[in-house]
Scaffold this motif. Sequence first.
Motif, mmCIF file in Angstrom:
data_model
loop_
_atom_site.group_PDB
_atom_site.id
_atom_site.type_symbol
_atom_site.label_atom_id
_atom_site.label_comp_id
_atom_site.label_asym_id
_atom_site.label_seq_id
_atom_site.Cartn_x
_atom_site.Cartn_y
_atom_site.Cartn_z
ATOM 1 N N ARG A 143 -30.855 48.705 -11.270
ATOM 2 C CA ARG A 143 -30.685 49.999 -9.919
ATOM 3 C C ARG A 143 -31.288 51.307 -11.235
ATOM 4 N N ILE A 144 -29.466 51.583 -11.661
ATOM 5 C CA ILE A 144 -29.711 52.946 -11.991
ATOM 6 C C ILE A 144 -30.236 52.853 -13.184
ATOM 7 N N ALA A 181 -37.038 57.024 -12.071
ATOM 8 C CA ALA A 181 -37.411 57.995 -11.626
ATOM 9 C C ALA A 181 -37.421 59.354 -11.160
ATOM 10 N N LEU A 182 -35.861 59.863 -11.506
ATOM 11 C CA LEU A 182 -35.850 60.979 -12.133
ATOM 12 C C LEU A 182 -36.850 62.062 -12.489
ATOM 13 N N PRO A 183 -37.457 63.504 -12.187
ATOM 14 C CA PRO A 183 -37.866 63.928 -13.087
ATOM 15 C C PRO A 183 -37.354 64.121 -14.166
ATOM 16 N N THR A 184 -37.730 64.112 -15.322
ATOM 17 C CA THR A 184 -37.108 64.301 -16.537
ATOM 18 C C THR A 184 -36.739 65.878 -16.794
ATOM 19 N N ALA A 205 -33.247 49.903 -22.999
ATOM 20 C CA ALA A 205 -31.969 49.298 -22.845
ATOM 21 C C ALA A 205 -32.909 48.417 -22.282
ATOM 22 N N ARG A 206 -34.077 48.894 -21.491
ATOM 23 C CA ARG A 206 -35.330 47.498 -20.830
ATOM 24 C C ARG A 206 -35.437 46.693 -22.461
#
Length: 382
Positions: free
Chosen positions: A209-210, A216-219, A256-257
């Motif tokens: 979720r983190i 999702a945050l615009p870079t 991380a993914r």
Amino acid sequence: MSETSKKVKTQIEAQSKKDNASQWRLMWNSFRQHRLAMFGGIIILLFYTIALFAEFIAPFDPHASTSKNVYHPPQLIKFIDYDDNGSWSYRPHVQLMKLDRDTITLEGKFSPVQGRKVYLKLFTKGDPYKMWGKFNLSRHLIAPVNPDERFYLFGADRLGRDMLSRTIMGTRISMSIGLVGVALSLFIGIILGGISGYYRGVTDTIIQRIIEIMIALPTIPLWLALSAAMPQDWSTTTRYFAITIILSLVGWTELARVVRGRFLTLKSEDFVIAAKLDGGSQWRIIFRHILPSMTSHIIAAVTLAIPAMILAETALSFLGLGLQPPAVSWGVLLLEVQNIRSIAAGPWLFLPGAMVLIAVLSLNFLGDGLRDAADPYARKDH
């Protein structure tokens, strides 16, 4: 022995060598068949060599300015020198140019001075410098025979500073910030991705979720906000490390993914199950069995992540929120082309942008080749 039998024997021997080869040997055999990846690897090796010996390779002090050479156009090195009698000799040189101004419009224009040349020499003394900030030296890879003369292979900027020297010095920061940033991202990604993939359950849910929130945050607005929060009175070194940490905090999610996915795959492999049945501790299984098995995939992921770091630093510095002068990076150098006057007077000021393009393309080619080579058994024999 017939021709067919020889072919069959050769194929059997080749397959036997492949079956008995180590993982790294298989990766190398697969990688060298990827021509673009090999070419990209050579270019990246060249860039990092330039970054390591930047002070020696740069012909002049990148901060030294000459008012009479403002917006000096690029020059071309000529290797054959002809004298007045028509005989020739091997003497690298450039044609000396001087600034003339139109008496009516006062527009400056550089024109060659007939009979005047700037002779160049390898491994000769020039502007003094500190190698790696520690050793006082004055010998350069190439410099004028006369230390008082100047040549401009990449032209000069609005202050008369040599763009070749500044681009070479910028290579060190722009290329190293990608390595350092990815190293920090890799550390965070392996720790959190490994924990997420190995332990699963509630821990995996929280970490994922983190990651989803971070993605999702615009870079760009996030970079701008974090960069704008830095105090303006910080030193160049402090600002460099701050920018690196900012890029790492934003760039660890994809790594991380990748690590999580590999952990999920390898966790059910026979050798991991055997290590568990043999009584191996969880940390031993992770660091002795799982991580070494995914080294090739991590290398490929890191190689593909470095271009994003380089582009991010260039973008932040170009927007004035990253590194600031007197620091020299490709992004800082591109600040010079933010106005029309600079573009009109010196289109060669775009050359640091060309370096960014070459570096990013080369790293992508290299990463693509490493990604294919990471699974050499999946590739067909050629």
